[in-house]
Design a protein around this motif. Sequence first.
Motif, short mmCIF file in Angstrom:
data_model
loop_
_atom_site.label_atom_id
_atom_site.label_comp_id
_atom_site.label_asym_id
_atom_site.label_seq_id
_atom_site.Cartn_x
_atom_site.Cartn_y
_atom_site.Cartn_z
N VAL A 69 0.97 -1.28 -0.09
CA VAL A 69 -0.24 0.01 0.23
C VAL A 69 1.18 0.96 0.05
CG1 VAL A 69 -1.67 1.53 1.30
CG2 VAL A 69 -1.86 -1.04 0.80
N ALA A 70 1.71 1.05 0.99
CA ALA A 70 2.75 2.29 0.97
C ALA A 70 3.75 2.99 0.18
CB ALA A 70 3.44 1.93 2.62
N LEU A 71 4.51 1.66 -0.40
CA LEU A 71 5.24 2.06 -1.74
C LEU A 71 5.31 2.38 -2.45
CD1 LEU A 71 7.76 -1.32 -1.10
CD2 LEU A 71 7.99 1.23 -0.62
N PRO A 72 3.93 2.79 -3.82
CA PRO A 72 3.25 3.11 -4.55
C PRO A 72 2.88 4.37 -4.05
CG PRO A 72 2.53 1.09 -4.64
CD PRO A 72 2.55 1.75 -3.68
N ILE A 73 3.12 5.10 -2.73
CA ILE A 73 2.14 6.10 -2.53
C ILE A 73 4.15 7.16 -2.75
CG2 ILE A 73 1.96 7.97 -0.90
CD1 ILE A 73 -0.26 6.26 -2.60
N VAL A 74 4.75 6.33 -1.61
CA VAL A 74 6.25 7.15 -1.64
C VAL A 74 5.88 7.34 -2.93
CG1 VAL A 74 8.96 6.11 -0.82
CG2 VAL A 74 6.39 5.72 0.66
N LEU A 75 6.64 6.69 -3.91
CA LEU A 75 7.54 6.79 -5.54
C LEU A 75 6.64 7.97 -6.00
CD1 LEU A 75 7.73 2.73 -6.48
CD2 LEU A 75 9.43 4.71 -5.91
N SER A 76 5.30 7.83 -5.79
CA SER A 76 4.39 9.21 -6.42
C SER A 76 4.87 10.87 -5.60
CB SER A 76 2.87 8.72 -6.50
OG SER A 76 2.81 8.01 -5.69
N ASN A 77 3.98 9.73 -4.32
CA ASN A 77 5.06 11.47 -3.73
C ASN A 77 6.04 11.89 -3.31
OD1 ASN A 77 1.91 12.10 -2.99
ND2 ASN A 77 2.97 11.01 -0.45
N ALA A 78 7.04 11.39 -4.34
CA ALA A 78 8.22 11.50 -4.72
C ALA A 78 8.33 12.86 -5.43
CB ALA A 78 9.16 10.24 -4.77
N THR A 79 7.56 12.52 -6.38
CA THR A 79 7.54 13.75 -7.83
C THR A 79 7.06 15.33 -6.74
OG1 THR A 79 4.82 12.26 -8.09
CG2 THR A 79 7.09 11.09 -9.41
N VAL A 80 6.20 14.96 -5.83
CA VAL A 80 5.59 16.19 -6.00
C VAL A 80 6.84 17.01 -5.55
CG1 VAL A 80 4.51 17.34 -4.37
CG2 VAL A 80 3.31 15.29 -5.21
N PRO A 81 7.55 17.07 -4.26
CA PRO A 81 8.40 17.90 -3.91
C PRO A 81 9.57 18.30 -5.22
CG PRO A 81 8.93 15.93 -3.06
CD PRO A 81 7.65 15.94 -3.89
N LEU A 82 9.93 17.39 -5.92
CA LEU A 82 10.40 17.22 -7.05
C LEU A 82 9.76 17.71 -7.71
CD1 LEU A 82 13.12 15.48 -8.95
CD2 LEU A 82 11.63 14.02 -9.82
#
Length: 443
Positions: A21-34
């Motif tokens: 559940v968490a890892l797809p969010i971690v990966l997708s959220n990494a693009t937000v501050p990027l």
Amino acid sequence: MTDAVAPDTLRPITHRRVLLVALPIVLSNATVPLLGAVDTYAVGQRGRAEPIGAVALGAIILTSVYWIFGFLRMGTAGMVAQAHGARNPAEVSALLTRALVISLTAGGTFIAGQALLIHAALGLAQGSAEVERLATEYLSVRIWGAPAAIAVYALTGWLVALERTRGVFLLQFIMNGTNIVLSLWFVLGLGWGVPGVAAATLIAELLGAAVGLWLCREAFATPAWRDWPAVFNRARLMEFGSVNRDIMIRSVLLPLCFATVTFQGTTLGDTTLAANQILIQFVYISAYALDGFAFAAEAMVGGAMGARQPSQLRRAALVTSFWALLVTLGVTLVYVIFGPAIEREMTTAVDVQDAALRFMPWAILAPLIGVPAFMLDGIFIGATRARDMRNMMILSAIGFGLTLLLAVPAYGNHGLWFALTIFFILRGITLGLRYPALEATAR
């Protein structure tokens, strides 16, 4: 909600399930501050502090305004998770419709009142005339995406509640990837400057809402989503409104405190404002990584609450928090080793580089100190303990404000970062003291 299902119907909460559940969010959220880092990089190549400060100011204003409606993500996630745990599919669909109606109404209101909004927001800041001029250009373009940007909160919350985080990853990847590519093209390729950053974000937000609706198409496959008597059922609306009212108050105060950091930075000069914009990206990157595990906590705690299983709730809180702490320790180590090199790449302005390096230790420590606050937020959202979230946020914001008043005049920008650190600590302590009462309500 409907009667809870039998305890044996809930899936066990394992480390594997949490990571899925968490890892797809971690990966997708990494693009937000990027995305924020790319925007800063694009305008930073002009070698001036004013465009960086303008993007920082414009972005924090709209982020703060939109995040007032962040309750649509959090409230929708918590209530949908509980409806799903209680096996009430009609309510699962109706909740999404309620949230989208609010999204369109709020976004349309912001567009209609954009002149007043921009004037009032910039009136609170004390930036230079050039920073405010450029920030006005940014806001005047990006405000047209308000309905789409707010709708993405509701759509994301619905997907998170059903643990469909791969869909959230796809939504964020498409939206933020588009934004990054267009921002670089518009600013560095076409020379559009600050308005180019805003235009890229506008297009990406519209695309993101469209993708989100497609991902949530299951909710629209049955008549329940447009069963208007059920959607606007008085009791359901009262429950939806009560939960979301308290989350909204909490959601107003949280970005207000972050916005205060930016606004206070304007009083310390354009160089400090630009340096803080670079450093806050470090905090955001860690926060968005933590969000993956907070989102997992929302879904799993919500399901446990709907099925009335306190042992599952405790298990969800412990397993998600374990992984959140582990990931944050890793991110902190990366910052310690590579942080100075990263910030030097984000601007060619030497004075901004020097200022960012001087205050970097605060940005490195903040995420690690904030782990309890981030995770308890997810736990309380899943349990829809909105009143506790509201009250503890009020106490934390008061502590932040008092620290700000005392520390900034004495220590300048160091005092500003110290106040933000105190804010994280207070949020963790106050919510932690309320956790036993939360668990008791699941019985």
